[in-house]
Design a protein around this motif. Structure first.
Motif, mmCIF file in Angstrom:
data_model
loop_
_atom_site.group_PDB
_atom_site.id
_atom_site.type_symbol
_atom_site.label_atom_id
_atom_site.label_comp_id
_atom_site.label_asym_id
_atom_site.label_seq_id
_atom_site.Cartn_x
_atom_site.Cartn_y
_atom_site.Cartn_z
ATOM 1 N N SER A 35 0.817 -1.214 0.000
ATOM 2 C CA SER A 35 0.000 0.000 0.000
ATOM 3 C C SER A 35 0.846 1.257 0.000
ATOM 4 O O SER A 35 0.305 2.363 0.158
ATOM 5 N N PRO A 42 2.351 2.952 -2.411
ATOM 6 C CA PRO A 42 2.014 3.999 -3.390
ATOM 7 C C PRO A 42 0.882 4.900 -2.924
ATOM 8 O O PRO A 42 0.986 6.126 -2.996
ATOM 9 N N ILE A 43 -0.186 4.290 -2.414
ATOM 10 C CA ILE A 43 -1.322 5.150 -2.002
ATOM 11 C C ILE A 43 -0.978 5.911 -0.726
ATOM 12 O O ILE A 43 -1.386 7.065 -0.546
ATOM 13 N N ILE A 44 -0.195 5.246 0.134
ATOM 14 C CA ILE A 44 0.198 5.939 1.376
ATOM 15 C C ILE A 44 1.047 7.162 1.046
ATOM 16 O O ILE A 44 0.909 8.220 1.668
ATOM 17 N N GLY A 45 1.900 7.033 0.050
ATOM 18 C CA GLY A 45 2.744 8.167 -0.333
ATOM 19 C C GLY A 45 1.976 9.184 -1.156
ATOM 20 O O GLY A 45 2.165 10.405 -1.010
#
Lengths: 549, 256
Positions: free
Chosen positions: A432, A434-437
């Motif tokens: 996760s 990518p979405i966290i960043g």
């Protein structure tokens, strides 16, 4: 007189009663015993049989008439002195006397006689322990005895710390007060008995107990009236009498608590220490399948039963049992601790036929024989007859509208299966990432853009400020001075109109107002007229226009 | 924005669906060994989902590999701490172990919420909190530019709160990742030695299913620590890590 005569006609038949103030005595104690004959005239002094541990002495006879509810009664009272001479349980009576040709009787009365108070050797207080070498778990009784032949108005006692013991949870400490006669002298004896359970192995000492007594002061009778009042109020401080306070202490009691022996210790020994008896009684000897009977199991003894539980019954016994919580009672009296546990056990047979309920066996440790032993009951045979159809099964007493469901029975246990998700995805943090960043990245970028834009805006030069600086440094040469004034006016007008300065003409300037038109015309005139004195006034007009005034 | 969305979608793509479904089918058909293979394949294809570890643990348990099943369920629990089914299976398997030792800590007591949140969930919450704080800051900045007035205090306060919350959650997420040093003994018994080499002595013996923490790694040995403070070296082949992001080794299974 006539009234009394009439009342005497209404008198009831003769009756007999026996009255004793106390039914629990100690050796040496004497209490009054009264025999009352109501509405009758016995012949002579009634003879009262007493047990061999008691002594009865006739003291006197009295007679009185009592009128109650318009009825006259004649009471003949015979007073005796009952003395206890030996410990045990003894009877007074039964009585059978002849009154006016009629035989009257009274049931026997049981008198329990305890041991005489311990010899205090002249000491006012004494502390004793029933056993100074008890076993771990054994109950011992600490007794504090206070004997006096002077009246007291108050007694307070401070118990010692019973190191190595814990208080017995069920029984409470017992207090008692009685009078005895020794060497023709009356003594009052007060006792406090505390049941204790030996809890820590090893030598120990019960420290002194302290009794603080306030004796009534002995003084000579100088004032008869005052002394009478003292007698009435018991020498209380109400009448200003004086009390003498004295403190007495007992001697320390050395003791040694012994451990329970390991040799011969049964595997199922539950910690009962003392002498016990066990009884089991069924509520019925015959029943139908589906019914239950109640076993009343009684365990009695001189050891603590706190936390007692009956042994469980194996699942293949042919019957099921349901135990109530044990009812445990205990008391201490005359240095004897007695406890009792009563358990109601419901027995539900599972088969038709003769059901044998095996006896209950409870291993105990007997401190007197210093050995482990087992108290047991006899086994019981119960006849189980066929019940009605369905007997033995779980049945509902509810009507048809009732909830007839029952809990789902578990047959076994296993691991729980997988709940299949609609879509499998990487649930790790890395999966996760990518979405966290990206989630904060977008607003961060926008924010950064705004910050940069603001910074760039802050670096732009204000065009009006440039014109103000030019106005502040006008040259002295009239031609150059006029050129700068005209240029400043055109730049400011162009900024206000939003058009380039070179494209300004009179029409465009007219939209800025009359002042702007006037300056425009003045500049035109100056350009062609060439007046240096008018340039200063023109500069002032351009400055005002620049500042928007 | 389109590029951003594309990057997010590509980054969060997953795999292993087919292998996972094959594992489920094998489990239902009683083919536990095949199910294990499929579930491990699903993990390697990117399907590191609690259900994959749940299924893998079930298949291993039914194959009689208690230690490996505990390791798989532990990994599943770290991805889904609120999954009661995995917790029940884990509890059941732990009851069959010989060693009565507490499993190592998965998070510090100060970050108590991590007992109910996985690292991914706390990471997402941290990210969302930071994004919210930044959005508030952006909106306030735009208003300020338009109105020419200073940024209001309330907006600045909310921005600070959200960013602090995001930082706290981020710290707890980082801590959870640092605490992922658990391992499970997967051999019937193993002696734990005081040091590597012939000078070492046997300190104690652990049995299959014992859960330990690891604190150091040598070439073929791992330094383990029990919850009661005892430490020692064991062969790395006797352990499987409970970190769900690591490869699940099947070398210890017989027949491989």
């Amino acid at each position: 007189v006539i009234l009394l005569f009439l009342m005497s006609l209404l008198a009831h038949a003769a009756s007999l009663s026996v009255e004793i103030d106390q039914r629990e005595l100690v050796v040496g104690q004497t209490v009054p015993l009264k025999i009352k004959v109501i509405d009758g005239s016995p012949r002579g002094v009634p003879e009262v049989p007493v047990g061999s541990g008691l002594l009865l002495r006739f003291q006197g006879q009295s007679q009185q008439h009592v009128v109650s509810n318009f009825q006259s009664r004649r009471i003949v009272q015979y007073t005796y002195e009952l003395s206890a001479t030996r410990p045990g349980s003894w009877f007074v009576g039964p009585l059978d006397i002849l009154v006016d040709g009629q035989r009257l009787g009274a049931a026997p009365i049981t008198i329990r006689v305890g041991e005489a108070p311990a010899d205090q050797g002249g000491l006012p207080v004494m502390g004793t322990l029933t056993d100074t070498a008890p076993f771990l778990g054994q109950v011992v009784v600490f007794r504090l005895q206070f004997k006096r032949n002077r009246p007291v108005v108050g007694v307070e006692w401070t118990p010692p710390t019973f190191d190595g013991f814990v208080a017995e949870k069920v029984a409470e400490q017992a207090q008692r007060e009685y009078s005895i006669v020794e060497n023709n002298q009356n003594f009052t004896v007060q006792t406090i008995e505390v049941p204790l359970v030996a809890a820590a192995v090893g030598p120990n000492t019960v420290p002194p107990a302290v009794i603080s007594a306030r004796y009534r002061a002995q003084r000579r009778r100088r004032n008869a009236r005052r002394n009478t009042l003292d007698d009435i109020f018991g020498g209380s401080s109400l009448m200003g009498s004086r009390a003498e306070r004295k403190t007495h202490t007992t001697s320390p009691i050395p003791l040694n608590i012994r451990p329970l022996p390991q040799a011969g210790r049964p595997a199922d020994f539950g910690g009962l220490v003392g002498r016990f008896t066990l009884q089991m009684k069924p509520s019925a000897r015959k029943l139908k399948l589906g019914e239950s009977l109640t076993l009343t199991i009684v365990l009695k003894g001189d050891g603590t039963l706190h936390g007692f539980r009956l042994p469980t019954v194996p699942s293949d016994a042919g019957f099921r049992v349901y135990d109530d919580a044990p009812e445990i009672t205990a008391e201490v009296k005359d240095r004897i601790f007695l406890s009792q546990a009563v358990v109601k056990r419901a027995v539900v047979p599972e088969e038709v036929g003769t059901l044998t309920i095996p006896g209950i066996e409870i291993p105990i440790f007997d401190p007197e024989t210093e050995q482990y032993t087992t108290v047991r009951t006899e086994s019981l045979s119960i006849v189980v007859e066929p019940g009605e159809e369905g007997a033995g099964d779980v049945s509902s007493f509810l009507g048809e509208d009732g909830d007839a469901r029952r809990a789902v029975e578990s047959l076994g246990e296993d691991i729980l299966p997988v709940s299949v998700p609609d879509r499998l995805q990487d649930s790790t943090l890395m999966g996760s990432l990518p979405i966290i960043g990206a989630l904060p990245a977008l607003p961060l970028l926008v924010w950064l853009a705004l910050v940069v834009n603001g910074w760039l805006d802050s670096r732009k030069i204000d065009p009006l400020l440039v014109q103000r600086r030019r106005m502040m440094s006008l040259p002295k040469d009239p031609v150059r001075r006029l050129a700068i004034l005209e240029d400043v006016f055109r730049e400011v007008a162009g900024l206000r109109l939003g058009v380039p300065a070179p494209s300004l003409d009179a029409d465009a300037v007219s939209s800025l107002g009359e002042d702007a038109q006037r300056i425009y015309r003045a500049l035109e005139r100056a350009r062609y007229g060439g007046s240096s004195g008018g340039l200063d006034a023109l500069a002032a007009q351009v400055s005002r226009f620049l500042e928007g005034k | 924005v389109s590029g951003w969305l594309l990057w997010v979608m590509l980054g969060c793509s997953s795999g292993g669906q087919e292998a996972f479904e094959a594992g489920i089918q094998a489990t239902r058909g009683g083919e536990q060994r095949g199910a294990v293979e499929h579930f491990v394949q699903a993990l390697e294809d990117g399907g590191r989902h609690p259900a994959t570890y749940h299924g893998l643990g079930n298949a291993l348990y039914r194959s009689g590999h208690i230690g490996e099943s505990i390791a798989a369920w532990r990994r599943g629990m770290s991805l889904a701490p609120r999954n009661g089914d995995i917790a029940a299976n884990l509890e059941r398997a732990q009851r069959q172990c010989l060693d009565s030792i507490e499993p190592p800590q998965t998070h510090r007591p100060a970050f108590f919420w991590q007992s109910a949140l996985s690292a991914r969930e706390s990471g997402l919450l941290s990210s969302a909190a930071l994004a919210a704080g930044l959005v508030i800051a952006v909106v306030a900045r735009i208003r300020r530019t338009r109105s020419g007035r200073k940024q209001p205090r309330r907006a600045a306060g909310w921005t600070a709160v959200m960013i602090a919350l995001g930082a706290l959650l981020g710290a707890s997420t980082w801590d959870v990742l640092q605490q992922r040093n658990g391992a499970v003994v997967v051999v019937s018994q193993v002696a734990v030695r005081s040091t590597l080499g012939p000078e070492g002595v046997d300190l104690f013996v652990l049995h299959e299913g014992a859960q330990v923490g690891t604190s150091d790694q040598a070439q073929r040995h791992t330094l383990i620590a029990l919850s009661d403070g005892r430490k020692g070296w064991v062969s790395s082949s006797a352990l499987i890590s409970t970190d769900p992001s690591r490869k699940f080794p099947l070398d210890s299974l017989p027949g491989r």
